[in-house]
Design an enzyme around this catalytic site. Structure first.
Site, PDB file in Angstrom:
ATOM      1  N   GLY A   1       6.296   9.376 -12.556  1.00 39.74           N
ATOM      2  CA  GLY A   1       7.118   8.402 -12.405  1.00 39.74           C
ATOM      3  C   GLY A   1       8.005   8.250 -11.165  1.00 39.74           C
ATOM      4  N   GLY A   2       9.337   8.126 -11.467  1.00 38.76           N
ATOM      5  CA  GLY A   2      10.308   7.911 -10.383  1.00 38.76           C
ATOM      6  C   GLY A   2      10.163   9.345  -9.596  1.00 38.76           C
TER       7      GLY A   2
ATOM      8  CB  ALA B   1      12.850   2.706 -22.909  1.00 38.17           C
ATOM      9  CB  CYS B   2      17.144  -1.389 -22.820  1.00 35.43           C
ATOM     10  SG  CYS B   2      17.656   0.106 -23.295  1.00 35.43           S
ATOM     11  N   GLY B   3      13.680  -3.133 -22.632  1.00 36.72           N
ATOM     12  CA  GLY B   3      13.196  -4.321 -22.459  1.00 36.72           C
ATOM     13  C   GLY B   3      13.164  -5.350 -21.025  1.00 36.72           C
TER      14      GLY B   3
ATOM     15  CG  ASP C   1      11.886  -0.744 -12.733  1.00 37.52           C
ATOM     16  OD1 ASP C   1      12.605  -0.585 -13.777  1.00 37.52           O
ATOM     17  OD2 ASP C   1      11.877  -0.006 -11.973  1.00 37.52           O
TER      18      ASP C   1
ATOM     19  NE  ARG D   1      15.886   0.670 -26.642  1.00 42.49           N
ATOM     20  CZ  ARG D   1      14.947   0.447 -27.471  1.00 42.49           C
ATOM     21  NH1 ARG D   1      15.103   0.302 -28.758  1.00 42.49           N
ATOM     22  NH2 ARG D   1      13.732   0.093 -27.034  1.00 42.49           N
TER      23      ARG D   1
ATOM     24  CD  GLU E   1      11.266 -16.265 -31.928  1.00 38.81           C
ATOM     25  OE1 GLU E   1      11.948 -17.516 -31.685  1.00 38.81           O
ATOM     26  OE2 GLU E   1      10.007 -16.558 -32.698  1.00 38.81           O
TER      27      GLU E   1
HETATM   28  P1  GDP Z   1      12.091  -1.270 -19.744  1.00 36.76           P
HETATM   29  O1  GDP Z   1      11.897   0.190 -19.655  1.00 36.76           O
HETATM   30  O2  GDP Z   1      13.434  -1.784 -19.523  1.00 36.76           O
HETATM   31  O3  GDP Z   1      11.010  -2.121 -18.880  1.00 36.76           O
HETATM   32  O4  GDP Z   1      11.607  -1.739 -21.424  1.00 36.76           O
HETATM   33  P2  GDP Z   1      10.314  -2.420 -22.095  1.00 36.76           P
HETATM   34  O5  GDP Z   1      10.291  -3.916 -21.623  1.00 36.76           O
HETATM   35  O6  GDP Z   1       9.034  -1.656 -21.405  1.00 36.76           O
HETATM   36  O7  GDP Z   1      10.452  -2.057 -23.360  1.00 36.76           O
HETATM   37  C1  GDP Z   1      10.932  -0.792 -23.907  1.00 36.76           C
HETATM   38  C2  GDP Z   1      10.709  -0.991 -25.343  1.00 36.76           C
HETATM   39  O8  GDP Z   1      11.597  -1.787 -26.056  1.00 36.76           O
HETATM   40  C3  GDP Z   1       9.446  -1.469 -25.940  1.00 36.76           C
HETATM   41  O9  GDP Z   1       8.944  -0.636 -27.092  1.00 36.76           O
HETATM   42  C4  GDP Z   1       9.512  -2.780 -26.375  1.00 36.76           C
HETATM   43  O10 GDP Z   1       8.536  -3.082 -27.489  1.00 36.76           O
HETATM   44  C5  GDP Z   1      10.725  -2.737 -26.752  1.00 36.76           C
HETATM   45  N1  GDP Z   1      11.635  -4.055 -26.740  1.00 36.76           N
HETATM   46  C6  GDP Z   1      11.533  -4.918 -25.680  1.00 36.76           C
HETATM   47  N2  GDP Z   1      12.119  -6.228 -25.835  1.00 36.76           N
HETATM   48  C7  GDP Z   1      12.457  -5.901 -27.022  1.00 36.76           C
HETATM   49  C8  GDP Z   1      13.281  -7.089 -27.948  1.00 36.76           C
HETATM   50  O11 GDP Z   1      13.699  -8.103 -27.658  1.00 36.76           O
HETATM   51  N3  GDP Z   1      13.624  -6.588 -29.443  1.00 36.76           N
HETATM   52  C9  GDP Z   1      12.978  -5.290 -29.801  1.00 36.76           C
HETATM   53  N4  GDP Z   1      13.415  -5.002 -31.058  1.00 36.76           N
HETATM   54  N5  GDP Z   1      12.453  -4.244 -28.884  1.00 36.76           N
HETATM   55  C10 GDP Z   1      12.218  -5.017 -27.750  1.00 36.76           C
HETATM   56 MN    MN Z   2       9.849  -1.703 -17.403  1.00 34.37          MN
END
Ligand code: GDP
Ligand code: MN
Length: 527
Positions: free
Chosen positions: A139-140, A190-192, A214, A340, A436
């Site tokens: 990773g990073g 990991a927050c979406g 990112d 989160r 959604e």
């Molecule tokens: P990133 O590391 O910020 O890019 O996060 P990701 O898009 O890879 O998402 C990390 C985790 O959050 C994954 O397990 C997704 O399934 C979950 N996740 C992403 N968006 C949502 C959402 O709108 N609702 C819920 N409940 N989980 C989400």
């Molecule tokens: Mn990501």
């Protein structure tokens, strides 16, 4: 030292970065690097962050003794001769990486994965335009263009040169009238971010396109518009949870030319992780990431590591924005913060103004997840989703953000906070999320267009009742609960944030941010 990290209160341990004296660092590096690549192949990787030759782009050269890193860098950045050609006599960032496992090995290698966790060090030397990373191959820590260069060194350059290097996705959103906007959003790891950047809109009126998932480099142009580029060329995304249901665009993207790390394997040569249960046939056998043959969920351990990843070329994503490589960047009209927050924080609210928005970024918190170093489910402070990535003193970073409100004629984007992760009494998500979330983007889109669809609350502007488009929503959502602002929760929140600022940022906290906190406190108390 104070250029790098805030002076903390009393003898509290600082959490906003680490600093070491140049002499001590030299000692540490000299203990590790001489001879560290013995018996391995060294790769030289000239790479460009941003489109090759763009005025907004910057060049790095990474030396690494990991073939995995070389292959991944080729996906995540633009590499090769074309980069050297544009370099001329110009500046580049020197990136030195070693897994720290010269031959003969001192200890037997685990899982064919060379690394040296006991002696891992990742150091940034802004005066020398240098990054040194030893001991980690993932990773990073090892793809040095990403967090080390694009965020930590990038944020230093940004402050010096008047721009912003941020942990943000960039998306395009177009309505059925052909009206298009770009938003940037900062969520902790990991927050979406990846999911939002590639989302398939549940609202048929909107089309979402991806510029980046990112990192955003953003600069106000001569017309006062904030322009953003994605300095990367690939996605290094969390695998678990990614499926045709949650993120079909990512699934299509990773169908070829992709490196998977720490995922499970299927007997037919494919990959598997938590979330793909419905997409493999029952006769397929699964080998877990730890090598357990014939893995079953009932064994109680996950098939894939929770932080397992795919590394895949952005150009393969079916919804890349037509301007994703535009050297001018795309104009940003809204900035979205989020994390989160299982309790207390509504689905979306809007900052009253830029300064309040900067406060919202500074006060960001999020439940700890797999990518972070903390195991238990605590709500961590993660200002601007940059806590691990600030290249310089967070107090000075806040001053830099605040400075834009003093400049004349800037078209400052509106600022929002979102929370897809609020839970009900039974621990279930109150909002279905994923596609959604387009309903929230629609509300932001209309707000940016000046629509009168908000009401003031103590913490910011909320959607007026009925103004969030819920047409076609399948799930039952308790909107009152989703948007409630519990007074006691927010009184505690204000206290926690105040304590955090006082201890961690202390005298480096700009007075404007303290003023925002005090106003929030007063508004919450009179709720
Ligand atoms: P990133 O590391 O910020 O890019 O996060 P990701 O898009 O890879 O998402 C990390 C985790 O959050 C994954 O397990 C997704 O399934 C979950 N996740 C992403 N968006 C949502 C959402 O709108 N609702 C819920 N409940 N989980 C989400
Ligand atoms: Mn990501």
């Amino acid at each position: 030292m104070r250029d790098t990290i805030p002076v903390v209160k009393n003898s509290i341990t600082g959490t906003l970065g680490n600093w070491m004296s140049p002499d001590d660092l030299d000692t540490e590096l000299n203990m590790r690097f001489p001879g560290c690549m013995k018996g391995r192949t060294m790769f030289v990787i000239p790479f460009s962050m941003g489109p090759v030759g763009s005025a907004l782009s910057k060049i790095g050269i990474e030396l690494t003794d990991s073939a995995y890193v070389a292959a991944s860098m080729r996906i995540m950045t633009r590499v090769g001769k074309k980069v050297l050609k544009t370099l001329g006599n110009g500046d580049f960032v020197k990136c030195l990486h070693s897994v720290g496992a010269p031959y003969p090995l001192k200890e037997p290698m685990v899982s064919n994965w060379p690394c040296n966790p006991k002696e891992t060090i990742i150091a940034h030397l802004p005066e020398r335009n240098e990054i040194c990373s030893y001991g980690s191959g993932y990773g990073g820590n090892s793809l040095l263009g990403k967090k080390c260069f694009a965020l930590r060194l990038g944020s230093i350059l940004g402050r010096r040169e008047g721009w912003l290097a941020e942990h943000m996705l960039i998306l395009g959103i177009e309505n059925s009238k052909g009206e298009k906007k770009y938003f940037a959003a900062a969520f902790p790891s990991a927050c979406g971010k990846t999911n939002l950047a590639m989302m398939k809109s549940a609202l048929p009126d909107y089309k979402i396109t991806c510029v980046g998932d990112d990192i955003a480099w953003m600069r106000f142009d001569k017309d006062g518009k904030l322009r953003a580029i994605n300095p990367e060329a690939g996605f290094f995304g969390v695998a678990p949870g990614t499926s045709m249901k949650t993120n079909p665009m990512a699934m299509e993207t990773i169908s070829r030319n992709t490196i998977f790390t720490n995922v499970a394997e299927t007997s037919d040569g494919g990959v598997f992780w938590e979330g793909l249960e419905g997409e493999v046939s029952r006769t397929t056998k699964i080998k877990s990431w730890l090598g357990v043959e014939d893995w079953h969920a009932e064994q109680g351990k996950p098939a894939a590591h929770p932080n397992s990843r795919f590394c895949t070329p952005a150009a393969q994503c079916p919804i890349m924005d037509e301007r994703w490589q535009d050297p001018e960047g795309v104009p940003i009209e809204a900035i979205i913060f989020g994390g989160r927050r299982p309790e207390g924080v509504p689905l979306v609210y809007e900052a009253f103004n830029w300064q309040h928005g900067v406060y919202i970024g500074a006060s960001m918190r999020s439940e700890a997840t797999a990518a972070a170093e903390h195991k238990s489910k605590v709500i961590m402070h993660d200002p601007f989703a940059m806590r691990p990535f600030f290249g310089y003193n967070f107090g000075h970073y806040l001053e830099h953000w605040l400075s834009f409100q003093q400049k004349q004629d800037l078209d400052l984007p509106k600022i929002y906070h979102v929370n897809w992760f609020r839970k009900d009494k039974n621990g279930r998500f109150m909002w279905p999320g994923f596609g959604e979330n387009s309903r929230v983007l629609d509300w932001i889109f209309r707000r940016v267009n000046g629509e009168d669809c908000a009401v003031q609350s103590a913490i910011g502007n909320l959607p007026r009742k009925g103004s969030l488009n819920l047409e076609g929503l399948q799930e039952d959502v308790d909107m009152d609960a989703l948007f409630s602002i519990p007074k006691e929760y927010w009184q505690k929140e204000v206290k926690d944030i105040g304590k955090y600022f006082d201890e961690q940022v202390h005298e480096d906290l700009p007075p404007e941010i303290m003023k925002e906190l005090r106003s929030l406190e007063a508004r919450v108390n009179s709720m």
